[in-house]
Design a protein around this motif. Structure first.
Motif, PDB file in Angstrom:
ATOM      1  N   TRP A 182       0.830  -1.212   0.000  1.00  0.00           N
ATOM      2  CA  TRP A 182       0.000   0.000   0.000  1.00  0.00           C
ATOM      3  C   TRP A 182       0.860   1.255   0.000  1.00  0.00           C
ATOM      4  O   TRP A 182       0.503   2.253  -0.641  1.00  0.00           O
ATOM      5  N   ARG A 183       1.987   1.217   0.677  1.00  0.00           N
ATOM      6  CA  ARG A 183       2.867   2.386   0.701  1.00  0.00           C
ATOM      7  C   ARG A 183       3.374   2.699  -0.702  1.00  0.00           C
ATOM      8  O   ARG A 183       3.500   3.865  -1.088  1.00  0.00           O
ATOM      9  N   SER A 184       3.657   1.646  -1.474  1.00  0.00           N
ATOM     10  CA  SER A 184       4.227   1.849  -2.801  1.00  0.00           C
ATOM     11  C   SER A 184       3.192   2.327  -3.820  1.00  0.00           C
ATOM     12  O   SER A 184       3.551   2.720  -4.930  1.00  0.00           O
ATOM     13  N   ARG A 185       1.920   2.301  -3.465  1.00  0.00           N
ATOM     14  CA  ARG A 185       0.874   2.783  -4.387  1.00  0.00           C
ATOM     15  C   ARG A 185       0.935   4.292  -4.554  1.00  0.00           C
ATOM     16  O   ARG A 185       0.436   4.840  -5.537  1.00  0.00           O
ATOM     17  N   TYR A 207      -3.513   8.110  13.355  1.00  0.00           N
ATOM     18  CA  TYR A 207      -2.180   8.601  12.999  1.00  0.00           C
ATOM     19  C   TYR A 207      -1.232   7.432  12.733  1.00  0.00           C
ATOM     20  O   TYR A 207      -0.463   7.444  11.770  1.00  0.00           O
ATOM     21  N   LYS A 208      -1.311   6.399  13.576  1.00  0.00           N
ATOM     22  CA  LYS A 208      -0.428   5.235  13.393  1.00  0.00           C
ATOM     23  C   LYS A 208      -0.682   4.554  12.058  1.00  0.00           C
ATOM     24  O   LYS A 208       0.257   4.093  11.404  1.00  0.00           O
ATOM     25  N   VAL A 209      -1.953   4.470  11.672  1.00  0.00           N
ATOM     26  CA  VAL A 209      -2.287   3.861  10.375  1.00  0.00           C
ATOM     27  C   VAL A 209      -1.691   4.694   9.243  1.00  0.00           C
ATOM     28  O   VAL A 209      -1.048   4.158   8.335  1.00  0.00           O
ATOM     29  N   MET A 210      -1.903   6.013   9.279  1.00  0.00           N
ATOM     30  CA  MET A 210      -1.409   6.868   8.204  1.00  0.00           C
ATOM     31  C   MET A 210       0.115   6.872   8.162  1.00  0.00           C
ATOM     32  O   MET A 210       0.718   6.854   7.086  1.00  0.00           O
ATOM     33  N   GLU A 211       0.723   6.884   9.332  1.00  0.00           N
ATOM     34  CA  GLU A 211       2.182   6.953   9.423  1.00  0.00           C
ATOM     35  C   GLU A 211       2.843   5.776   8.696  1.00  0.00           C
ATOM     36  O   GLU A 211       3.933   5.914   8.130  1.00  0.00           O
ATOM     37  N   MET A 212       2.163   4.636   8.691  1.00  0.00           N
ATOM     38  CA  MET A 212       2.728   3.448   8.043  1.00  0.00           C
ATOM     39  C   MET A 212       2.746   3.573   6.525  1.00  0.00           C
ATOM     40  O   MET A 212       3.358   2.769   5.837  1.00  0.00           O
ATOM     41  N   LEU A 213       2.049   4.586   5.985  1.00  0.00           N
ATOM     42  CA  LEU A 213       2.063   4.825   4.540  1.00  0.00           C
ATOM     43  C   LEU A 213       3.118   5.847   4.134  1.00  0.00           C
ATOM     44  O   LEU A 213       3.380   6.036   2.942  1.00  0.00           O
ATOM     45  N   TRP A 214       3.725   6.540   5.096  1.00  0.00           N
ATOM     46  CA  TRP A 214       4.492   7.734   4.775  1.00  0.00           C
ATOM     47  C   TRP A 214       5.936   7.479   4.366  1.00  0.00           C
ATOM     48  O   TRP A 214       6.492   8.224   3.578  1.00  0.00           O
ATOM     49  N   GLN A 215       6.560   6.459   4.897  1.00  0.00           N
ATOM     50  CA  GLN A 215       7.985   6.251   4.656  1.00  0.00           C
ATOM     51  C   GLN A 215       8.281   6.184   3.158  1.00  0.00           C
ATOM     52  O   GLN A 215       7.692   5.399   2.423  1.00  0.00           O
ATOM     53  N   GLY A 216       9.201   7.030   2.708  1.00  0.00           N
ATOM     54  CA  GLY A 216       9.585   7.039   1.297  1.00  0.00           C
ATOM     55  C   GLY A 216       8.672   7.869   0.422  1.00  0.00           C
ATOM     56  O   GLY A 216       8.929   8.008  -0.778  1.00  0.00           O
ATOM     57  N   ASN A 217       7.591   8.418   0.977  1.00  0.00           N
ATOM     58  CA  ASN A 217       6.661   9.250   0.213  1.00  0.00           C
ATOM     59  C   ASN A 217       6.774  10.715   0.627  1.00  0.00           C
ATOM     60  O   ASN A 217       7.385  11.042   1.640  1.00  0.00           O
ATOM     61  N   HIS A 218       6.158  11.588  -0.172  1.00  0.00           N
ATOM     62  CA  HIS A 218       6.125  13.016   0.145  1.00  0.00           C
ATOM     63  C   HIS A 218       4.828  13.301   0.885  1.00  0.00           C
ATOM     64  O   HIS A 218       3.739  13.066   0.354  1.00  0.00           O
ATOM     65  N   VAL A 219       4.926  13.842   2.108  1.00  0.00           N
ATOM     66  CA  VAL A 219       3.764  13.979   2.980  1.00  0.00           C
ATOM     67  C   VAL A 219       3.512  15.446   3.314  1.00  0.00           C
ATOM     68  O   VAL A 219       4.450  16.196   3.621  1.00  0.00           O
ATOM     69  N   LEU A 220       2.236  15.830   3.240  1.00  0.00           N
ATOM     70  CA  LEU A 220       1.817  17.158   3.692  1.00  0.00           C
ATOM     71  C   LEU A 220       0.750  16.965   4.758  1.00  0.00           C
ATOM     72  O   LEU A 220      -0.282  16.331   4.515  1.00  0.00           O
TER      73      LEU A 220
END
Length: 861
Positions: A231-234, A251-264
């Motif tokens: 899901w993170r790579s999507r 927040y914990k759920v969203m945080e698991m998607l953030w690594q390596g992505n651009h987050v605002l």
């Protein structure tokens, strides 16, 4: 739109993470839309790699509309949704690979859930409190990370830890009028894990999830590093709006998607009004700043309010939180408006009667097409104002009356008649939804009462594999449910089947492997089908699941048309069996349609997951791996399709020999006992099921009303007002149908059902109504009006008595700030000098935080 310098920085900065602090009316939504457009136009990523999460459906729709205006068709691929909608999408997509989920899962709202938890709820406990109790235990199971294969053990450990760490929070839920129900609390500490496990099992049996499951379910799934990576790579760019309302688990759920992505991350410290629901923005932003090193940008210019309103609101905020405002803002914000506007009026009234009359007369003096909102702290005040306004209306000619509505009462999709109609749609999407079946039966099917429903759902009938929903489908009255399966095994015509694919979206992803085995009555292989497909697209992170690389499929994969046509012929007029087979059938059907190969021709379909859940409902879980180890079969499944079908076939043979064949006679006796009562509704549902694949939802609604007896029912009961509400539903569905850009049939219906389930306190129609809303400040968040009347500003009301008692005034201050930032032109604040009982009352202490400058605030007694 004119872009200011801070907004331009947000639009242009595509390399660093961003922490955007944007208060109400600062042009945040427009800026985020322009940023998405810039990402797409600059070629940084594809539109489908952008995820925007907002707090409300209304905000999501505004964002979609603005991006579409800027970039046209490309905007349709951007994922813009509320957090709960995103979680539901994940659960649906992962239904194939996680047998604790179903691909036809539906969301059960708070009313539906009452039906399921009622048998376990302590007699004297309020529904709302028990629902909160369930939610707390589920959330803390996730927070504590108790994710074993035994749900009941996980809940037992969770409750034991809650007793040590959160006992006061739990005790509050067992209090009635300040009296603690100590016996019931004691029973919860010892048996609560059984209550919640049974409730969860009831939800699973109807293929449902509640609101808490949306978050907890995704949190559990994301503990798996392969799922998390997939899901993170999507995504490449992720933005989260209204971050101040985010709970720690969210927040914990969203945080698991953030690594390596651009987050605002975007929000406003001072609009945090959901601490009671677990939001803690200061701690979350501290973590975000520490772990993701964002660029901090603050919007200083306000585009909503005139200068008087803006200056008043900001000075009030400074007086309430002097230290924090100084820490957050490096410079003084300002209003963009050139207009000063009238001073804010703070009006003291003798009692509620004079207060309501004052507000009513002021509203009548405004233009009829003016945007007006009446804000209150709680629903009781809203109800009293509504009643008083209605009396004043009666004294005026009809042409001069002003229509009002209470949003809390206007929960359109929670009206009895609307829920009854939606029950038909839910049952179409999820044939196992017994809650919806009961609604339909009790309201519109004569001759079937509570006693007969209880009899159908008795342990005796459950032990032979029957459920209430079976009787809502014609095939059960035409042939014994498992007759085709047993006969197919005897004839060697049963095909156990599984697929592997590039992902879990049945409408978009592609099949890469079809594995099937035709077996005899002993489960022995007669004929095997195993072919690989070159899908014409990368397998991406799905390789982590099935192990097949793009290179392998390029070498061994065949043309999709050739393999699909071959399997269609292999499976023609045969009995298809799979474990959680709905996904496999759905993606095959879409693939055949994609290549104009028609539809599959199966004689019947059976799901071993459904079979084992029917006959063994209390097992720890029903995953293929667990069942293979629990029952005496000699094969261990893997994620290879051929390995899985061998295990599935052996489990099937076990269930047929041990459960299905021995109960055949008793099952037929039960079916014949209820046949006459259900034949008509089952026949009608069969027609509806055929139509749902081709007809639009509005056509289905018309059929339900006119051909299934619903209109006749309301006519005979003299309830034509309810018919008007159903006509309103038709208009809403017509509007949603036009907005939806996908295919016809099931996909559109699923879209409407999801929207209805997730719009509990936020009716779509609110902004389209000509009526003046009387709403709580919580409900008003995210809305704006030209004219706002804030009523009931008394100490003990706003701030509330509870917040004063518990020392939680800061959240009430922030709620007051939300209220005074809703108007664009004028704000009137009222309070009373007498209570309803004629006792003296004090104005709210919050009024003292407002500036004393008469050019900003006019005070009148």
């Amino acid at each position: 739109m004119v872009i200011n310098s801070e907004q331009q920085r947000v639009i242009d900065e595509l390399d660093r993470n961003i922490l955007l602090l944007a208060s109400a009316g600062t042009g945040k939504t427009n800026t985020l839309a322009y940023r998405v457009a810039h990402i797409i136009e600059s070629g940084r990523c594809e539109a489908h790699q952008i995820l925007c999460m907002t707090f409300t459906n209304k905000a999501a729709q505004e964002m979609k509309a603005r991006i579409e205006t800027l970039v046209g068709q490309a905007a349709k691929a951007v994922e813009i949704s509320t957090f709960h909608s995103f979680c539901f999408y994940v659960l649906q997509q992962e239904g194939k690979r996680d047998e604790s989920l179903y691909s036809d899962v539906t969301i059960f709202d708070e009313e539906d859930c009452k039906e399921l938890y009622f048998p376990f709820k302590p007699r004297n406990m309020r529904d709302m409190n028990f629902a909160s109790l369930i939610s707390i235990v589920k959330e803390y199971r996730s927070v504590y990370g108790f994710y074993s294969d035994s749900m009941i053990e996980d809940y037992k450990q969770t409750i034991q830890r809650l007793q040590c760490e959160q006992s006061k929070q739990i005790e509050k839920l067992f209090c009635n009028y300040n009296t603690l129900a100590s016996d019931e609390l004691s029973e919860f500490w010892t048996r609560g894990h059984e209550w919640i496990t049974r409730y969860d099992e009831s939800l699973q049996s109807v293929h449902g999830v509640d609101f808490t499951d949306l978050i907890c379910g995704v949190h559990r799934l994301f503990q798996n590093p392969d799922i998390r990576k997939r899901w993170r790579s999507r995504y490449r760019y992720i933005s989260v709006d209204e971050m101040q309302d985010t709970g720690s688990l969210e927040y914990k759920v969203m945080e698991m998607l953030w690594q390596g992505n651009h987050v605002l991350l975007c929000g406003d410290y001072f609009q945090t009004i959901y601490e009671w629901r677990g939001s803690d923005p200061f701690r979350l932003l501290e973590a975000f700043t520490r772990d993701f090193n964002p660029l901090k940008i603050i919007f200083y210019k306000n585009y909503r309010s005139n200068r008087t309103l803006f200056t008043m609101a900001f000075k009030t905020l400074q007086h309430m939180f002097p230290q924090l405002v100084g820490d957050v803002y490096d410079e003084m914000p300002e209003a963009d408006s050139a207009s000063d506007g009238a001073p804010i009026l703070v009006k003291g009234c003798r009692n509620e009667y004079t207060e309501s009359k004052f507000i009513y007369d002021r509203i009548c003096a405004l233009p009829k097409d003016a945007s007006i909102g009446v804000l209150v702290r709680d629903n009781r005040k809203a109800q009293r104002l509504s009643e008083q306004f209605e009396r004043y209306n009666q004294d005026k000619p009809e042409s001069e009356r002003r229509p009002f509505m209470i949003i809390d009462e206007y929960k359109f999709f929670r009206r009895q008649e609307i829920k009854d109609i939606m029950a038909y749609f839910k049952l179409l999407m999820n044939p196992n939804d017994a809650v919806s079946a009961k609604r339909i039966i009790k309201r519109y099917v004569s001759g079937i009462g509570d006693a007969r429903i209880r009899d159908i759902e008795s342990p005796k009938n459950r032990s032979v594999g029957l459920k209430l929903t079976d009787f809502m489908d014609m095939p059960i009255f035409e042939v014994e449910p498992y007759a085709k399966l047993v006969a197919g095994l005897e004839a060697g015509e049963v095909v156990v089947y599984d697929v592997e694919s590039t992902g879990t979206d049945t409408t978009q992803d592609r099949i890469i492997q079809i594995a099937a085995m035709r077996i005899d009555k002993n489960g022995q292989e007669i004929e095997r089908f195993e072919r690989f497909i070159n899908p014409g697209k990368s397998v991406g992170t799905s390789q982590l699941v099935h192990g097949f690389t793009d290179e392998y499929l390029a070498e061994y994969g065949e043309s999709p048309e050739i393999v699909l046509e071959a399997f269609k012929e292999f499976s023609k007029n045969r009995i298809i069996v799979g474990h959680n087979v709905n996904y496999d059938i759905s993606i095959l059907t879409h693939e055949l349609a994609r290549y104009n190969l028609g539809e599959p021709h199966f004689k019947a379909v059976y799901d071993t997951l459904d079979i084992f859940r029917r006959f063994y409902p209390t097992l720890e879980n029903h995953k293929l791996g667990f069942l293979s180890s629990h029952f005496p079969i000699n094969h261990t499944p893997t994620h290879n399709a051929m390995d899985d079908i061998i295990a599935t076939g052996q489990l099937l043979i076990y269930a047929v020999h041990e459960n299905i064949v021995p109960t055949t006679t008793n099952r037929m006796v039960a079916i014949n006992q209820y046949k006459s009562a259900f034949t008509t509704i089952a026949s009608q549902m069969a027609t509806l099921r055929r139509k749902m694949h081709t007809d639009n939802p509005t056509d289905l609604l018309a059929y339900i009303m006119n051909q299934m007896g619903v209109l006749a029912y309301y006519k005979s009961h003299g309830e034509m007002a309810k018919v008007e509400h159903i006509r309103e539903l038709y208009r809403i569905m017509e509007s949603l149908d036009k907005e939806y850009k996908g295919t016809t049939g099931l996909a559109r219906l699923n879209y409407i059902l999801q929207l209805a389930a997730l719009t509990a306190g936020e009716p779509q129609q609110m902004t389209k109504q000509s009526k003046i809303p009387i709403i709580t400040v919580h409900q008003a968040k995210g809305s704006e009006f030209d004219y706002v009347f804030l009523a009931g500003m008394n100490q003990g009301v706003f701030p509330s008595f509870m917040s004063l008692r518990e020392g939680n005034e800061d959240e009430e201050k922030r709620l007051f700030y939300v209220a005074i930032t809703r108007p664009k032109q004028e704000l009137v604040i009222t309070y009373t000098n007498e209570s309803q009982r004629g006792q003296g009352t004090a104005p709210s202490a919050f009024l003292d935080y407002m500036p004393r400058d008469s050019k900003l605030v006019e005070r009148s007694m």
